[in-house]
Design an enzyme around this catalytic site. Sequence first.
Site, mmCIF file in Angstrom:
data_model
loop_
_atom_site.group_PDB
_atom_site.id
_atom_site.type_symbol
_atom_site.label_atom_id
_atom_site.label_comp_id
_atom_site.label_asym_id
_atom_site.label_seq_id
_atom_site.Cartn_x
_atom_site.Cartn_y
_atom_site.Cartn_z
ATOM 1 N N TYR A 1 11.400 43.497 -36.916
ATOM 2 C CA TYR A 1 11.870 42.352 -37.010
ATOM 3 C C TYR A 1 12.848 42.848 -38.727
ATOM 4 O O TYR A 1 14.360 42.123 -38.823
ATOM 5 C CB TYR A 1 11.116 41.725 -37.737
ATOM 6 C CG TYR A 1 11.588 40.329 -38.324
ATOM 7 C CD1 TYR A 1 11.675 38.419 -36.943
ATOM 8 C CD2 TYR A 1 11.225 39.462 -39.032
ATOM 9 C CE1 TYR A 1 11.637 37.366 -37.352
ATOM 10 C CE2 TYR A 1 11.562 38.521 -39.824
ATOM 11 C CZ TYR A 1 12.144 37.618 -38.306
ATOM 12 O OH TYR A 1 12.815 35.990 -38.971
ATOM 13 N N THR B 1 7.563 26.292 -38.941
ATOM 14 C CA THR B 1 8.336 25.685 -37.253
ATOM 15 C C THR B 1 7.358 26.306 -36.653
ATOM 16 O O THR B 1 6.478 27.411 -36.877
ATOM 17 C CB THR B 1 9.883 27.216 -36.663
ATOM 18 O OG1 THR B 1 9.447 28.095 -36.951
ATOM 19 C CG2 THR B 1 10.483 26.525 -38.526
HETATM 20 P P1 NAI Z 1 11.787 28.883 -33.184
HETATM 21 O O1 NAI Z 1 10.700 29.692 -32.600
HETATM 22 O O2 NAI Z 1 11.620 27.405 -33.355
HETATM 23 O O3 NAI Z 1 13.561 28.820 -32.468
HETATM 24 C C1 NAI Z 1 13.905 29.481 -32.237
HETATM 25 C C2 NAI Z 1 14.872 29.350 -30.697
HETATM 26 O O4 NAI Z 1 15.654 30.420 -30.165
HETATM 27 C C3 NAI Z 1 13.608 29.027 -29.644
HETATM 28 O O5 NAI Z 1 14.357 27.081 -29.372
HETATM 29 C C4 NAI Z 1 14.389 30.250 -28.940
HETATM 30 O O6 NAI Z 1 14.017 29.705 -27.098
HETATM 31 C C5 NAI Z 1 15.514 30.471 -29.205
HETATM 32 N N1 NAI Z 1 15.524 31.816 -28.949
HETATM 33 C C6 NAI Z 1 14.856 32.438 -28.989
HETATM 34 N N2 NAI Z 1 15.336 34.098 -28.353
HETATM 35 C C7 NAI Z 1 16.675 33.648 -27.599
HETATM 36 C C8 NAI Z 1 17.568 34.403 -26.606
HETATM 37 N N3 NAI Z 1 17.934 35.237 -25.847
HETATM 38 N N4 NAI Z 1 18.636 33.611 -26.531
HETATM 39 C C9 NAI Z 1 18.570 31.901 -26.833
HETATM 40 N N5 NAI Z 1 17.844 31.638 -27.754
HETATM 41 C C10 NAI Z 1 16.890 32.456 -27.924
HETATM 42 O O7 NAI Z 1 11.712 29.516 -33.877
HETATM 43 P P2 NAI Z 1 12.713 28.846 -35.839
HETATM 44 O O8 NAI Z 1 11.500 29.459 -37.006
HETATM 45 O O9 NAI Z 1 13.389 27.691 -35.453
HETATM 46 O O10 NAI Z 1 14.110 30.659 -36.001
HETATM 47 C C11 NAI Z 1 15.150 30.341 -36.394
HETATM 48 C C12 NAI Z 1 16.005 31.751 -36.583
HETATM 49 O O11 NAI Z 1 15.622 31.485 -38.056
HETATM 50 C C13 NAI Z 1 15.326 32.504 -36.058
HETATM 51 O O12 NAI Z 1 16.350 33.721 -36.237
HETATM 52 C C14 NAI Z 1 14.176 33.353 -37.188
HETATM 53 O O13 NAI Z 1 13.840 35.050 -37.115
HETATM 54 C C15 NAI Z 1 15.065 33.089 -38.671
HETATM 55 N N6 NAI Z 1 13.836 32.597 -39.912
HETATM 56 C C16 NAI Z 1 12.941 31.896 -39.644
HETATM 57 C C17 NAI Z 1 11.791 31.987 -40.160
HETATM 58 C C18 NAI Z 1 10.573 31.012 -40.468
HETATM 59 O O14 NAI Z 1 9.431 30.692 -41.322
HETATM 60 N N7 NAI Z 1 10.285 30.214 -39.675
HETATM 61 C C19 NAI Z 1 12.096 32.956 -41.974
HETATM 62 C C20 NAI Z 1 13.120 33.576 -41.589
HETATM 63 C C21 NAI Z 1 13.977 33.900 -40.994
#
Ligand code: NAI
Length: 250
Positions: free
Chosen positions: A155, A190
């Site tokens: 990651y 989230t």
């Molecule tokens: P989440 O799990 O709530 O949402 C992620 C979304 O990406 C989901 O709707 C999922 O279906 C979609 N997804 C996954 N694989 C996919 C693919 N192959 N093609 C298209 N869509 C796909 O996660 P969250 O927390 O909202 O994360 C969003 C972004 O923020 C990610 O890039 C994550 O790495 C980043 N992030 C999140 C943090 C956290 O603490 N939640 C911290 C730092 C970064």
Amino acid sequence: MRLQNKNIIVTGGASGIGLATVELCMQEGANVIMADLPHDEHVQTASDLSSRYTGRCIFVATDVSSSAQADQLIAATVADFGSVDGVFNNAGIGGMSPADLYTDEDFLHILDINLTGVFRIARASLRQMYAQGSGSIVNCASILGVMGQSMTAAYSAAKGGVVNLTRTLALEAASKGVRVNAVCPGYIDTPLLSALDDNMRQFLIDLHPLGRLGKSEEVASAVVFLLSDESSFITGTPLMVDGGFTAGKS
Ligand code: NAI
């Protein structure tokens, strides 16, 4: 309204940070293309959002691990709305393991979604934005794009890649009227964090000087700023949205 009549794509737009950004873009007057893995519910979510705001929201099933689907997302947006004014490259997955236990397959899978997925969507978007002579791309990195953390070899490698990919794309795109930036969220409450037990959750809270986890809406605010003309002199920047996490130790 800061995104009036702009056509904005949000990948991973059906959940967490992505969904909050979709909604804020709608509030700011945009048409939004919500791209995510296929699910009937997402079509309904997009339709509900369209009925609540002046802009239009559509769902386009897109797997960012496919170059063909990335290209198709941009083509579908142009066919329906005429332009791609902004992209939030947000789709991502988690994954924790000690480095010595990673298989090639698991390591490469995280890189494929979290880094190459960002590249695929950015490449297709840049081709369209260069033709338009305008556009703003925001890539979702992480605090783990600028620092390491045990158990996150794949990651953090991917997110570090996103930060530096952002800088290079910004340099290439600058003379063509296109800006490219990144957001680096701290730990945000989230579904990605839903598997944490209470002890781990408290451990993460304590790492943030502001004393809490972030909210999806707080990341969405930073993304909308970077997508909008308010940030017109900002490109190549990884913007921390981390409650002070990376500021240092107090
Ligand atoms: P989440 O799990 O709530 O949402 C992620 C979304 O990406 C989901 O709707 C999922 O279906 C979609 N997804 C996954 N694989 C996919 C693919 N192959 N093609 C298209 N869509 C796909 O996660 P969250 O927390 O909202 O994360 C969003 C972004 O923020 C990610 O890039 C994550 O790495 C980043 N992030 C999140 C943090 C956290 O603490 N939640 C911290 C730092 C970064």
